[in-house]
Design a protein around this motif. Structure first.
Motif, short mmCIF file in Angstrom:
data_model
loop_
_atom_site.label_atom_id
_atom_site.label_comp_id
_atom_site.label_asym_id
_atom_site.label_seq_id
_atom_site.Cartn_x
_atom_site.Cartn_y
_atom_site.Cartn_z
N ILE A 188 33.82 72.53 4.91
CA ILE A 188 33.45 73.22 3.68
C ILE A 188 34.72 73.64 2.93
N LEU A 189 35.82 73.85 3.70
CA LEU A 189 37.11 74.20 3.13
C LEU A 189 38.18 73.35 3.81
N ASP A 190 38.97 72.66 3.00
CA ASP A 190 39.98 71.74 3.53
C ASP A 190 41.30 71.99 2.81
N VAL A 191 42.32 72.39 3.56
CA VAL A 191 43.63 72.73 3.01
C VAL A 191 44.66 71.77 3.59
N SER A 192 45.48 71.20 2.71
CA SER A 192 46.47 70.21 3.15
C SER A 192 47.83 70.50 2.54
N ASP A 193 48.83 70.70 3.41
CA ASP A 193 50.24 70.85 3.00
C ASP A 193 50.44 71.91 1.92
N LEU A 194 49.79 73.06 2.07
CA LEU A 194 49.90 74.14 1.08
C LEU A 194 51.28 74.77 1.13
N LYS A 195 51.87 74.93 -0.06
CA LYS A 195 53.18 75.58 -0.17
C LYS A 195 53.11 76.65 -1.26
N THR A 196 53.49 77.87 -0.90
CA THR A 196 53.50 78.98 -1.86
C THR A 196 54.85 79.67 -1.80
N ILE A 197 55.44 79.90 -2.96
CA ILE A 197 56.72 80.61 -3.02
C ILE A 197 56.58 81.84 -3.92
N PHE A 198 57.51 82.78 -3.75
CA PHE A 198 57.63 83.93 -4.64
C PHE A 198 59.01 83.84 -5.30
N ARG A 199 59.04 83.87 -6.61
CA ARG A 199 60.31 83.85 -7.33
C ARG A 199 60.73 85.30 -7.59
N THR A 200 61.83 85.72 -6.97
CA THR A 200 62.31 87.10 -7.10
C THR A 200 63.71 87.11 -7.68
N ARG A 201 64.20 88.29 -7.97
CA ARG A 201 65.57 88.44 -8.50
C ARG A 201 66.61 87.90 -7.52
N ALA A 214 57.04 81.57 1.30
CA ALA A 214 56.09 82.34 2.10
C ALA A 214 55.11 81.49 2.88
N VAL A 215 54.71 80.34 2.31
CA VAL A 215 53.76 79.43 2.97
C VAL A 215 54.35 78.03 2.90
N MET A 262 45.77 82.85 2.70
CA MET A 262 44.37 83.01 2.31
C MET A 262 44.24 83.48 0.86
N MET A 263 45.16 84.32 0.41
CA MET A 263 45.10 84.77 -0.98
C MET A 263 45.50 83.64 -1.93
N SER A 264 46.32 82.71 -1.44
CA SER A 264 46.65 81.53 -2.23
C SER A 264 45.40 80.69 -2.48
N LEU A 265 44.57 80.56 -1.45
CA LEU A 265 43.34 79.78 -1.58
C LEU A 265 42.44 80.33 -2.67
N ALA A 300 54.34 84.89 -7.73
CA ALA A 300 53.86 83.87 -6.79
C ALA A 300 53.52 82.58 -7.51
N GLU A 301 53.72 81.48 -6.81
CA GLU A 301 53.36 80.17 -7.37
C GLU A 301 53.06 79.19 -6.23
N ILE A 302 51.92 78.50 -6.35
CA ILE A 302 51.61 77.40 -5.42
C ILE A 302 52.35 76.17 -5.93
N VAL A 303 53.28 75.65 -5.14
CA VAL A 303 54.13 74.55 -5.60
C VAL A 303 53.79 73.22 -4.94
N GLY A 304 52.79 73.21 -4.07
CA GLY A 304 52.42 71.94 -3.44
C GLY A 304 51.17 72.09 -2.59
N GLY A 305 50.54 70.95 -2.34
CA GLY A 305 49.39 70.93 -1.44
C GLY A 305 48.07 70.82 -2.17
N ASP A 306 47.03 70.60 -1.38
CA ASP A 306 45.67 70.46 -1.89
C ASP A 306 44.77 71.50 -1.25
#
Length: 330
Positions: free
Chosen positions: A8-21, A27-28, A55-58, A67-73
């Protein structure tokens, strides 16, 4: 995932970054997993391992920026979540996917009644009239074990105990009959008696409603009691994935084994003092080019410091991101 079951939920190669000073925080990193209808998947790891951010990225719940999701499905019921427009994404959140947050006191709005906070999603997502929504809200409070449900709709969050507030949060998450329920350490702030009650409640609701559940926790004891499968996260990555019985019987990753060694045993099988995991969690400011657990690992070798291991299968339904093989592997 159960054999032959469509996720019902399928996550593949998820990448999440935070751009800070101070630069980017990775992060993921390449997180992949799936959840079948009716299945309960536990996600474990120490604080900062990336469980909640994943999970919050999903759900699109992270503030952007930073925050930004930079890759994955991310696919929900075969629909591409990352391509959803804002209207569809709002319908997904609270509708198809419910979310129980860690602290019910800060998650519930103190200036609105519990009834209002239950009725609003019912009217927005399901289009119910105010009268219909109020009846359904009372049914939901009764479902999660709150007595005098109709009367309690007029009460404010501060008039409920901690355990009752968490039950209210569960009722809100269940309001629109979600296909997936994500629970982010929902028992952490509760005493052990109330924790046990909430766990029994979740197990009963899962059996009754047949929804998929993702349970985020740092407590392996909870995972052992309720999960079908387990994802072990460290440094923003999944380092081990297995059926719950296999994870406890044959842990393959040094981090998983270290986590298990920190647990007390009531059967007297371990006589020595409980162990701790020496060292500090990894710095996520650089893209992982080595094993994130290498600085704390007792089985580290040169390859671990120069290459980040990919997940490899060690048995059916059991994979690990590690170059080392323990003596019980196979």
């Amino acid at each position: 995932m159960p054999d032959g079951a469509e996720p019902i939920l399928d996550v593949s190669d998820l990448k999440t970054i935070f751009r800070t000073r101070d630069g980017e925080v990775h992060a993921v990193n390449n997180v992949s997993f799936s959840v079948a209808p009716g299945e309960l998947v536990g996600v474990v790891g120490e604080s900062g391992s990336g469980k909640s951010v994943t999970m919050m990225s999903l759900m699109g719940l992270l503030p952007s920026p930073p925050a930004e999701i930079v890759g994955g499905d991310i696919r929900f019921d075969n629909e591409d979540v990352r391509k959803m427009n804002p209207t569809r994404l709002r319908a997904l959140r609270g509708g198809d996917i419910g979310f129980i947050f860690q602290d019910p006191m800060t998650s519930l709005n103190p200036v609105f009644t519990v009834g209002y906070q239950l009725i609003e999603p019912l009217r927005i997502h399901l289009g119910l009239s105010k009268k219909q929504a109020r009846i359904r809200a009372a049914e939901l409070l009764a479902l999660v074990g709150i007595p005098d449900a109709s009367k309690r709709l007029s009460d404010y969050p501060h008039q409920f105990s901690g355990g009752m507030r968490q039950r209210v949060m569960i009722a809100i998450a269940l309001a629109c009959d979600p296909k997936v329920l994500i629970a982010d350490e929902p028992t952490t702030a509760l005493d052990v008696t109330i924790q046990a009650q909430i766990l029994e409640l979740i197990k009963g609701l899962r059996q009754k409603l047949g929804m998929a559940i993702i349970w985020i926790t740092h407590d392996l004891g909870v995972v052992a009691e309720i999960a079908d499968r387990v994802l072990v996260m460290y440094g923003g990555q999944v380092v081990e994935h297995a059926l719950v019985k296999d994870l406890f019987a044959r842990p393959q990753h040094p981090y998983t084994r270290a986590l298990l060694e920190t647990l007390p045993r009531v059967d007297g099988a371990r006589e020595e003092r409980l162990r701790s995991i020496e060292g500090q969690p990894p710095n996520l400011s650089a893209h992982p080019s080595s094993c994130p657990f290498a600085p704390r690992c007792g089985h580290v070798h040169d390859r671990c410091r120069s290459e980040n291991p990919a997940r490899r299968m060690v048995s059916a339904g059991h994979d690990v991101a590690c170059f080392w093989s323990p003596p019980n592997a196979g």
